[in-house]
Design a protein around this motif. Sequence first.
Motif, PDB file in Angstrom:
ATOM      1  N   MET A  17       0.823  -1.195   0.000  1.00 18.08           N
ATOM      2  CA  MET A  17       0.000   0.000   0.000  1.00 18.08           C
ATOM      3  C   MET A  17       0.861   1.249   0.000  1.00 18.08           C
ATOM      4  SD  MET A  17      -3.158  -0.372  -0.369  1.00 18.08           S
ATOM      5  CE  MET A  17      -3.521   1.339  -0.042  1.00 18.08           C
ATOM      6  N   VAL A  18       0.448   2.228  -0.794  1.00 19.19           N
ATOM      7  CA  VAL A  18       1.037   3.557  -0.791  1.00 19.19           C
ATOM      8  C   VAL A  18      -0.102   4.552  -0.912  1.00 19.19           C
ATOM      9  CG1 VAL A  18       2.601   5.153  -1.933  1.00 19.19           C
ATOM     10  CG2 VAL A  18       3.131   2.737  -1.930  1.00 19.19           C
ATOM     11  N   VAL A  19      -0.097   5.563  -0.103  1.00 21.17           N
ATOM     12  CA  VAL A  19      -1.094   6.620  -0.225  1.00 21.17           C
ATOM     13  C   VAL A  19      -0.406   7.809  -0.870  1.00 21.17           C
ATOM     14  CG1 VAL A  19      -2.671   8.142   1.003  1.00 21.17           C
ATOM     15  CG2 VAL A  19      -2.332   5.819   1.804  1.00 21.17           C
ATOM     16  N   LEU A  20      -0.861   8.188  -2.061  1.00 19.57           N
ATOM     17  CA  LEU A  20      -0.193   9.231  -2.814  1.00 19.57           C
ATOM     18  C   LEU A  20      -0.931  10.560  -2.811  1.00 19.57           C
ATOM     19  CD1 LEU A  20       1.012   7.315  -5.982  1.00 19.57           C
ATOM     20  CD2 LEU A  20       2.286   7.893  -3.943  1.00 19.57           C
ATOM     21  N   PHE A  21      -2.154  10.583  -2.379  1.00 16.06           N
ATOM     22  CA  PHE A  21      -2.917  11.813  -2.539  1.00 16.06           C
ATOM     23  C   PHE A  21      -3.815  12.043  -1.346  1.00 16.06           C
ATOM     24  CE2 PHE A  21      -6.641  14.220  -3.797  1.00 16.06           C
ATOM     25  CZ  PHE A  21      -6.046  15.364  -4.292  1.00 16.06           C
ATOM     26  N   CYS A  22      -3.923  13.283  -0.943  1.00 14.24           N
ATOM     27  CA  CYS A  22      -4.795  13.642   0.166  1.00 14.24           C
ATOM     28  C   CYS A  22      -5.533  14.916  -0.195  1.00 14.24           C
ATOM     29  CB  CYS A  22      -3.976  13.848   1.440  1.00 14.24           C
ATOM     30  SG  CYS A  22      -4.914  14.616   2.755  1.00 14.24           S
ATOM     31  N   VAL A  23      -6.858  14.866  -0.221  1.00 16.79           N
ATOM     32  CA  VAL A  23      -7.665  16.060  -0.425  1.00 16.79           C
ATOM     33  C   VAL A  23      -8.018  16.566   0.962  1.00 16.79           C
ATOM     34  CG1 VAL A  23      -9.727  17.016  -1.483  1.00 16.79           C
ATOM     35  CG2 VAL A  23      -8.631  15.064  -2.513  1.00 16.79           C
ATOM     36  N   LEU A  24      -7.292  17.564   1.426  1.00 16.57           N
ATOM     37  CA  LEU A  24      -7.557  18.098   2.745  1.00 16.57           C
ATOM     38  C   LEU A  24      -7.098  19.545   2.764  1.00 16.57           C
ATOM     39  CD1 LEU A  24      -8.796  16.800   5.275  1.00 16.57           C
ATOM     40  CD2 LEU A  24      -6.504  16.559   6.170  1.00 16.57           C
ATOM     41  N   ALA A 199      -7.857  18.741  10.021  1.00 14.09           N
ATOM     42  CA  ALA A 199      -7.584  17.419  10.575  1.00 14.09           C
ATOM     43  C   ALA A 199      -8.814  16.558  10.349  1.00 14.09           C
ATOM     44  CB  ALA A 199      -7.246  17.497  12.056  1.00 14.09           C
ATOM     45  N   SER A 200      -8.595  15.311   9.970  1.00 19.23           N
ATOM     46  CA  SER A 200      -9.703  14.421   9.645  1.00 19.23           C
ATOM     47  C   SER A 200      -9.436  13.034  10.210  1.00 19.23           C
ATOM     48  CB  SER A 200      -9.877  14.336   8.128  1.00 19.23           C
ATOM     49  OG  SER A 200     -10.861  13.386   7.767  1.00 19.23           O
ATOM     50  N   PHE A 201     -10.493  12.413  10.744  1.00 22.44           N
ATOM     51  CA  PHE A 201     -10.398  11.036  11.231  1.00 22.44           C
ATOM     52  C   PHE A 201     -11.604  10.258  10.730  1.00 22.44           C
ATOM     53  CE2 PHE A 201     -11.653   7.707  14.200  1.00 22.44           C
ATOM     54  CZ  PHE A 201     -10.493   6.947  14.243  1.00 22.44           C
ATOM     55  N   ASP A 202     -11.369   9.010  10.297  1.00 21.16           N
ATOM     56  CA  ASP A 202     -12.491   8.155   9.908  1.00 21.16           C
ATOM     57  C   ASP A 202     -12.191   6.710  10.258  1.00 21.16           C
ATOM     58  OD1 ASP A 202     -11.468   6.559   7.476  1.00 21.16           O
ATOM     59  OD2 ASP A 202     -11.061   8.616   6.837  1.00 21.16           O
ATOM     60  N   ALA A 203     -13.250   5.942  10.410  1.00 20.33           N
ATOM     61  CA  ALA A 203     -13.166   4.505  10.661  1.00 20.33           C
ATOM     62  C   ALA A 203     -13.988   3.792   9.595  1.00 20.33           C
ATOM     63  CB  ALA A 203     -13.696   4.162  12.056  1.00 20.33           C
ATOM     64  N   GLY A 210     -11.403  -3.761   9.817  1.00 22.84           N
ATOM     65  CA  GLY A 210     -11.373  -2.399  10.344  1.00 22.84           C
ATOM     66  C   GLY A 210     -10.227  -1.606   9.747  1.00 22.84           C
ATOM     67  N   THR A 211     -10.521  -0.394   9.298  1.00 16.50           N
ATOM     68  CA  THR A 211      -9.485   0.541   8.861  1.00 16.50           C
ATOM     69  C   THR A 211      -9.707   1.837   9.606  1.00 16.50           C
ATOM     70  OG1 THR A 211     -10.812   1.388   7.015  1.00 16.50           O
ATOM     71  CG2 THR A 211      -9.356  -0.473   6.554  1.00 16.50           C
ATOM     72  N   TYR A 212      -8.601   2.464  10.028  1.00 16.59           N
ATOM     73  CA  TYR A 212      -8.660   3.717  10.771  1.00 16.59           C
ATOM     74  C   TYR A 212      -7.672   4.690  10.137  1.00 16.59           C
ATOM     75  CZ  TYR A 212     -10.892   0.555  14.052  1.00 16.59           C
ATOM     76  OH  TYR A 212     -11.720  -0.384  14.609  1.00 16.59           O
ATOM     77  N   ASN A 213      -8.166   5.869   9.810  1.00 12.21           N
ATOM     78  CA  ASN A 213      -7.350   6.811   9.066  1.00 12.21           C
ATOM     79  C   ASN A 213      -7.371   8.188   9.733  1.00 12.21           C
ATOM     80  OD1 ASN A 213      -5.866   7.712   6.607  1.00 12.21           O
ATOM     81  ND2 ASN A 213      -7.675   8.987   6.367  1.00 12.21           N
ATOM     82  N   PHE A 214      -6.183   8.778   9.915  1.00 10.52           N
ATOM     83  CA  PHE A 214      -6.051  10.141  10.422  1.00 10.52           C
ATOM     84  C   PHE A 214      -5.176  10.930   9.466  1.00 10.52           C
ATOM     85  CE2 PHE A 214      -3.417  13.281  12.620  1.00 10.52           C
ATOM     86  CZ  PHE A 214      -4.399  14.133  13.111  1.00 10.52           C
TER      87      PHE A 214
END
Length: 268
Positions: A17-24, A199-203, A210-214
């Motif tokens: 897994m690689v996360v390349l993009f964040c819309v924030l 700042a964003s958090f989701d489950a 389960g996935t948890y993202n901050f």
Amino acid sequence: MTGRKNFHAITGKVALMVVLFCVLGVSSASAQDWHFGIGTGLVRMNAQGDQGLNIAGVGPILADVDLDPDDFDDLIQTAIGFGGYATNGKWMVQYMLASIKMGGEPSGTLPSGAAFTSDLSFDVTTGFLTLGYTAYRQGRLSIQPFVGMRYFKHELGADVSVATAPPTDISASVDHNWTDVLVGAALNVALSPKVHWSASFDAGFGGSNGTYNFTTAISWRFWKYMSIGPNFSFMAIDFENGEIGDSDWYIYDANEFGWGASFLIHLK
């Protein structure tokens, strides 16, 4: 019986897994018209955890994943990702899609002393779609709960040849995808008319265990049509297909985190 190996010893340095993009960092300031944006980004990623699969003739293998940004640089062959938003000040739609191809030909010596060569390939696809609503606004601060979906797909191919007498050839493949339903909230603070902190958090649950993202980010809108800024993301992923001993058993239980930068073009 499950064999535990360190990825550096058995297959070289690999992760899925690689996360390349964040819309924030997109402001949800009051407006009646819809506004849109699209962009991309990069990240210096780390991954730590466990990954396992069942290999015919060998049995289940559970391996350690411990990778830093330099390891990912060595593995990534191609990567493309983009995302965007649409908002009218109250409602916010955000989306992202990324495709990463990794691979290599690691070789070395197994703990038994036998030399091995291998040919590895990894295709990773991930994306999300969320819908948020600005439920609270006071001065420069706003809070936006959201719901949505996140999609993952892992494809792995491995051909390993061990220098035994006669040589031992081992092939393995993984092709699994899953979708989680997300529930989360985002906090946005206008530090100045052109600089915002978010700042964003989701489950997420459903397809995975389960996935948890901050994610947190600063966005500087230095021009009417463009903004840039740094971000930090942390995601814990726990996915398992089947059980140990099943022919299609696969597990990915890892934390992925890193610093990056996003580039966003505002279309209206």
